[in-house]
Design an enzyme around this catalytic site. Sequence first.
Site, PDB file in Angstrom:
ATOM      1  N   SER A   1       0.823  -1.199   0.000  1.00 12.53           N
ATOM      2  CA  SER A   1       0.000   0.000   0.000  1.00 12.53           C
ATOM      3  C   SER A   1       0.868   1.264   0.000  1.00 12.53           C
ATOM      4  CB  SER A   1      -0.966  -0.048   1.197  1.00 12.53           C
ATOM      5  OG  SER A   1      -2.028   0.859   1.024  1.00 12.53           O
TER       6      SER A   1
ATOM      7  N   ASP B   1      -5.623  -3.637  -2.370  1.00 11.09           N
ATOM      8  CA  ASP B   1      -4.570  -3.278  -1.420  1.00 11.09           C
ATOM      9  C   ASP B   1      -3.783  -4.488  -0.900  1.00 11.09           C
ATOM     10  OD1 ASP B   1      -3.251  -2.329   1.022  1.00 11.09           O
ATOM     11  OD2 ASP B   1      -4.533  -0.576   0.835  1.00 11.09           O
TER      12      ASP B   1
END
Length: 278
Positions: free
Chosen positions: A44, A160
Amino acid sequence: MNGGRKRGIGLALGSGSARGLAHIGVLKVFEREGIPIRAIAGASMGALIGGLYAAGMSLEELEKIALKATKRTVLSYIDPIPSLKGLMVGKRIEEMLRSFIGNKDFSELEIPVAIVATDILTGEELVFRDKGDVVDAIRASISIPVVFVPVRVGGKTLVDGGVVNPVPIDLVASLDPRAVPVAVSVIPKVEHKQAERPTTVDIFLNAFDIMQQKMYESTKSLAKITIEPHVSFASGIEFWEARRIIECGEQAALEALPEIKRALRPLSIFSVFGWGSV
Protein backbone atom coordinates in the site's frame (compact mmCIF):
# COMPACT_ATOMS: atom_id res chain seq x y z
CA MET A 1 21.09 5.88 -2.41
CA ASN A 2 22.63 2.44 -2.42
CA GLY A 3 26.33 3.04 -2.73
CA GLY A 4 29.11 0.81 -1.47
CA ARG A 5 29.25 -2.95 -1.07
CA LYS A 6 29.06 -3.32 2.70
CA ARG A 7 26.13 -5.08 4.31
CA GLY A 8 22.95 -3.01 4.44
CA ILE A 9 19.35 -3.21 5.54
CA GLY A 10 16.25 -4.65 3.92
CA LEU A 11 13.20 -2.48 4.59
CA ALA A 12 9.61 -3.64 4.88
CA LEU A 13 7.48 -0.50 4.52
CA GLY A 14 3.97 -1.11 5.75
CA SER A 15 0.53 0.05 4.74
CA GLY A 16 -1.26 2.91 6.47
CA SER A 17 -2.59 5.42 3.92
CA ALA A 18 -1.67 8.96 5.04
CA ARG A 19 0.21 7.59 8.05
CA GLY A 20 2.56 5.93 5.55
CA LEU A 21 4.10 9.34 4.87
CA ALA A 22 6.18 8.52 7.95
CA HIS A 23 8.24 6.30 5.63
CA ILE A 24 9.64 9.47 4.07
CA GLY A 25 10.98 10.53 7.48
CA VAL A 26 12.48 7.09 8.09
CA LEU A 27 14.23 7.12 4.71
CA LYS A 28 15.51 10.67 5.32
CA VAL A 29 17.33 9.52 8.45
CA PHE A 30 18.84 6.47 6.75
CA GLU A 31 20.02 8.52 3.79
CA ARG A 32 21.48 11.22 6.02
CA GLU A 33 23.30 8.63 8.17
CA GLY A 34 24.59 6.67 5.17
CA ILE A 35 22.72 3.48 6.01
CA PRO A 36 22.82 1.31 2.84
CA ILE A 37 19.38 0.09 1.73
CA ARG A 38 19.75 -3.21 -0.11
CA ALA A 39 16.08 -4.11 -0.60
CA ILE A 40 12.58 -2.72 -0.11
CA ALA A 41 9.34 -4.68 0.28
CA GLY A 42 6.21 -2.57 0.41
CA ALA A 43 2.46 -2.78 0.84
CA SER A 44 0.00 0.00 0.00
CA MET A 45 1.53 3.37 1.01
CA GLY A 46 4.79 1.56 1.74
CA ALA A 47 4.75 0.30 -1.85
CA LEU A 48 4.16 3.82 -3.14
CA ILE A 49 6.94 5.49 -1.13
CA GLY A 50 9.37 2.59 -1.53
CA GLY A 51 8.66 2.16 -5.23
CA LEU A 52 9.11 5.84 -6.07
CA TYR A 53 12.31 6.04 -4.01
CA ALA A 54 13.81 2.96 -5.66
CA ALA A 55 12.87 4.39 -9.06
CA GLY A 56 15.13 7.35 -8.37
CA MET A 57 12.76 9.95 -6.98
CA SER A 58 14.54 12.06 -4.35
CA LEU A 59 13.28 12.31 -0.80
CA GLU A 60 13.34 16.09 -1.13
CA GLU A 61 10.88 15.85 -4.01
CA LEU A 62 8.70 13.30 -2.24
CA GLU A 63 8.55 15.46 0.88
CA LYS A 64 7.85 18.62 -1.12
CA ILE A 65 4.86 16.96 -2.82
CA ALA A 66 3.58 15.54 0.48
CA LEU A 67 3.76 18.94 2.20
CA LYS A 68 1.61 20.51 -0.51
CA ALA A 69 -1.37 18.35 0.45
CA THR A 70 -4.48 20.16 1.65
CA LYS A 71 -8.03 18.95 2.13
CA ARG A 72 -8.85 20.43 -1.25
CA THR A 73 -5.98 18.73 -3.11
CA VAL A 74 -6.78 15.37 -1.50
CA LEU A 75 -10.41 15.65 -2.59
CA SER A 76 -9.30 16.60 -6.11
CA TYR A 77 -8.06 13.05 -6.64
CA ILE A 78 -11.57 11.64 -6.23
CA ASP A 79 -12.70 10.72 -9.73
CA PRO A 80 -15.97 12.39 -10.76
CA ILE A 81 -17.55 9.16 -12.08
CA PRO A 82 -19.09 7.14 -9.22
CA SER A 83 -18.79 3.36 -9.27
CA LEU A 84 -20.43 0.57 -7.33
CA LYS A 85 -16.98 -1.02 -7.04
CA GLY A 86 -15.38 1.89 -5.20
CA LEU A 87 -15.41 5.63 -4.57
CA MET A 88 -12.30 6.31 -6.64
CA VAL A 89 -11.25 4.92 -10.02
CA GLY A 90 -7.69 6.05 -9.32
CA LYS A 91 -6.93 7.30 -12.83
CA ARG A 92 -5.68 10.67 -11.59
CA ILE A 93 -3.37 9.03 -9.08
CA GLU A 94 -2.01 6.73 -11.78
CA GLU A 95 -1.35 9.73 -14.03
CA MET A 96 0.46 11.47 -11.17
CA LEU A 97 2.67 8.41 -10.54
CA ARG A 98 3.56 8.17 -14.24
CA SER A 99 4.49 11.85 -14.28
CA PHE A 100 7.08 11.01 -11.61
CA ILE A 101 8.66 7.79 -12.95
CA GLY A 102 7.13 7.15 -16.38
CA ASN A 103 6.81 3.49 -17.44
CA LYS A 104 9.73 2.19 -15.43
CA ASP A 105 10.16 -1.59 -15.19
CA PHE A 106 11.19 -3.40 -12.00
CA SER A 107 14.42 -4.44 -13.74
CA GLU A 108 15.37 -0.74 -13.99
CA LEU A 109 15.05 0.09 -10.28
CA GLU A 110 18.10 1.23 -8.33
CA ILE A 111 17.15 -0.94 -5.34
CA PRO A 112 15.48 -4.40 -5.59
CA VAL A 113 11.79 -4.00 -4.72
CA ALA A 114 8.87 -6.33 -4.02
CA ILE A 115 5.34 -4.91 -4.01
CA VAL A 116 2.38 -6.78 -2.54
CA ALA A 117 -1.19 -6.79 -3.84
CA THR A 118 -4.21 -8.98 -3.12
CA ASP A 119 -6.34 -10.94 -5.59
CA ILE A 120 -9.75 -10.04 -4.19
CA LEU A 121 -11.48 -12.96 -5.92
CA THR A 122 -9.18 -15.69 -4.55
CA GLY A 123 -7.51 -14.15 -1.47
CA GLU A 124 -4.13 -14.87 -3.05
CA GLU A 125 -1.13 -12.68 -2.26
CA LEU A 126 0.44 -11.43 -5.47
CA VAL A 127 4.02 -10.16 -5.38
CA PHE A 128 5.40 -7.90 -8.11
CA ARG A 129 9.18 -8.02 -8.47
CA ASP A 130 11.99 -8.52 -11.00
CA LYS A 131 9.98 -7.42 -14.03
CA GLY A 132 6.78 -5.58 -14.95
CA ASP A 133 5.44 -2.04 -14.81
CA VAL A 134 6.15 -0.41 -11.45
CA VAL A 135 3.22 2.02 -11.59
CA ASP A 136 0.77 -0.84 -12.27
CA ALA A 137 2.10 -2.62 -9.18
CA ILE A 138 1.89 0.48 -6.97
CA ARG A 139 -1.59 1.31 -8.25
CA ALA A 140 -2.78 -2.21 -7.36
CA SER A 141 -1.13 -2.20 -3.93
CA ILE A 142 -2.72 1.09 -2.83
CA SER A 143 -6.26 0.11 -3.87
CA ILE A 144 -8.03 0.07 -0.51
CA PRO A 145 -11.22 -2.03 -0.89
CA VAL A 146 -14.42 0.03 -1.27
CA VAL A 147 -12.38 3.26 -1.49
CA PHE A 148 -10.71 2.38 -4.80
CA VAL A 149 -12.04 0.44 -7.76
CA PRO A 150 -9.96 -2.79 -8.01
CA VAL A 151 -7.21 -2.93 -10.66
CA ARG A 152 -7.04 -5.53 -13.41
CA VAL A 153 -3.48 -6.76 -13.98
CA GLY A 154 -2.61 -9.96 -15.81
CA GLY A 155 -6.20 -11.17 -15.71
CA LYS A 156 -6.42 -10.77 -11.92
CA THR A 157 -8.60 -8.38 -9.92
CA LEU A 158 -6.30 -6.71 -7.40
CA VAL A 159 -6.72 -4.60 -4.28
CA ASP A 160 -4.57 -3.28 -1.42
CA GLY A 161 -1.59 -5.44 -0.44
CA GLY A 162 -2.30 -4.64 3.19
CA VAL A 163 -5.28 -7.00 3.08
CA VAL A 164 -2.95 -10.03 3.11
CA ASN A 165 0.48 -8.73 4.14
CA PRO A 166 0.46 -5.23 5.68
CA VAL A 167 4.18 -5.19 6.60
CA PRO A 168 5.83 -7.67 4.19
CA ILE A 169 8.97 -8.42 6.19
CA ASP A 170 8.92 -12.02 4.94
CA LEU A 171 9.82 -10.81 1.44
CA VAL A 172 13.00 -8.98 2.42
CA ALA A 173 15.18 -12.10 2.65
CA SER A 174 14.09 -13.20 -0.83
CA LEU A 175 15.37 -9.89 -2.21
CA ASP A 176 18.67 -9.92 -0.30
CA PRO A 177 19.33 -12.67 2.28
CA ARG A 178 22.33 -10.76 3.70
CA ALA A 179 20.40 -7.58 4.44
CA VAL A 180 19.41 -6.84 8.04
CA PRO A 181 15.58 -7.07 8.04
CA VAL A 182 13.94 -3.88 9.34
CA ALA A 183 10.15 -3.52 9.58
CA VAL A 184 8.45 -0.12 9.57
CA SER A 185 4.84 -0.29 10.74
CA VAL A 186 2.45 2.67 10.85
CA ILE A 187 -0.63 0.61 11.67
CA PRO A 188 -2.44 2.35 14.54
CA LYS A 189 -3.56 0.42 17.58
CA VAL A 190 -7.33 0.75 17.74
CA GLU A 191 -7.31 1.37 21.50
CA HIS A 192 -5.66 4.74 20.79
CA LYS A 193 -8.70 5.97 18.87
CA GLN A 194 -11.12 8.21 20.73
CA ALA A 195 -14.41 8.13 18.79
CA GLU A 196 -17.21 7.21 21.22
CA ARG A 197 -19.87 7.07 18.53
CA PRO A 198 -18.08 5.69 15.45
CA THR A 199 -19.46 6.46 12.02
CA THR A 200 -19.74 3.84 9.29
CA VAL A 201 -16.37 4.99 7.96
CA ASP A 202 -14.83 4.72 11.46
CA ILE A 203 -16.14 1.18 11.78
CA PHE A 204 -14.71 0.14 8.41
CA LEU A 205 -11.30 1.72 9.07
CA ASN A 206 -11.12 0.29 12.59
CA ALA A 207 -11.92 -3.18 11.27
CA PHE A 208 -9.20 -2.83 8.64
CA ASP A 209 -6.67 -1.63 11.23
CA ILE A 210 -7.53 -4.47 13.65
CA MET A 211 -7.05 -7.03 10.88
CA GLN A 212 -3.73 -5.55 9.81
CA GLN A 213 -2.40 -5.23 13.36
CA LYS A 214 -3.13 -8.92 14.04
CA MET A 215 -1.31 -9.96 10.86
CA TYR A 216 1.65 -7.72 11.65
CA GLU A 217 1.96 -9.09 15.18
CA SER A 218 2.16 -12.62 13.74
CA THR A 219 5.09 -11.77 11.43
CA LYS A 220 7.06 -9.00 13.16
CA SER A 221 9.41 -11.55 14.77
CA LEU A 222 10.93 -12.01 11.30
CA ALA A 223 12.39 -8.51 11.61
CA LYS A 224 15.64 -8.00 13.47
CA ILE A 225 14.60 -4.40 14.13
CA THR A 226 11.13 -2.84 14.20
CA ILE A 227 10.32 0.84 13.79
CA GLU A 228 6.84 1.99 14.80
CA PRO A 229 6.33 5.75 14.41
CA HIS A 230 3.70 7.25 16.71
CA VAL A 231 1.21 8.34 14.05
CA SER A 232 -2.09 7.23 15.59
CA PHE A 233 -3.13 10.90 15.84
CA ALA A 234 -3.80 10.93 12.07
CA SER A 235 -6.54 9.15 10.18
CA GLY A 236 -5.86 7.39 6.91
CA ILE A 237 -7.08 10.34 4.84
CA GLU A 238 -5.33 13.18 6.68
CA PHE A 239 -2.55 13.73 4.16
CA TRP A 240 -2.61 17.39 5.17
CA GLU A 241 -0.89 16.29 8.42
CA ALA A 242 2.18 15.38 6.32
CA ARG A 243 4.72 17.52 8.17
CA ARG A 244 3.88 16.07 11.57
CA ILE A 245 3.67 12.50 10.21
CA ILE A 246 7.06 12.75 8.46
CA GLU A 247 8.62 14.15 11.64
CA CYS A 248 7.27 11.15 13.57
CA GLY A 249 8.98 8.87 11.06
CA GLU A 250 12.26 10.71 11.52
CA GLN A 251 12.04 10.51 15.31
CA ALA A 252 11.29 6.77 15.28
CA ALA A 253 14.18 6.09 12.89
CA LEU A 254 16.58 8.13 15.03
CA GLU A 255 15.58 6.08 18.07
CA ALA A 256 16.29 2.84 16.16
CA LEU A 257 19.58 4.09 14.68
CA PRO A 258 21.97 2.79 17.38
CA GLU A 259 20.46 -0.70 17.10
CA ILE A 260 20.71 -0.60 13.30
CA LYS A 261 24.35 0.49 13.40
CA ARG A 262 25.15 -2.33 15.82
CA ALA A 263 23.45 -4.83 13.52
CA LEU A 264 25.51 -3.60 10.57
CA ARG A 265 28.81 -3.74 12.45
CA PRO A 266 31.19 -6.30 10.89
CA LEU A 267 31.57 -9.48 12.91
CA SER A 268 34.97 -10.76 13.98
CA ILE A 269 36.05 -13.82 15.91
CA PHE A 270 36.45 -11.55 18.93
CA SER A 271 32.90 -10.18 18.77
CA VAL A 272 31.47 -13.68 18.32
CA PHE A 273 32.95 -14.62 21.70
CA GLY A 274 31.87 -11.34 23.29
CA TRP A 275 35.33 -9.77 23.33
CA GLY A 276 34.39 -6.69 21.28
CA SER A 277 35.33 -5.92 17.72
CA VAL A 278 38.66 -5.12 16.19
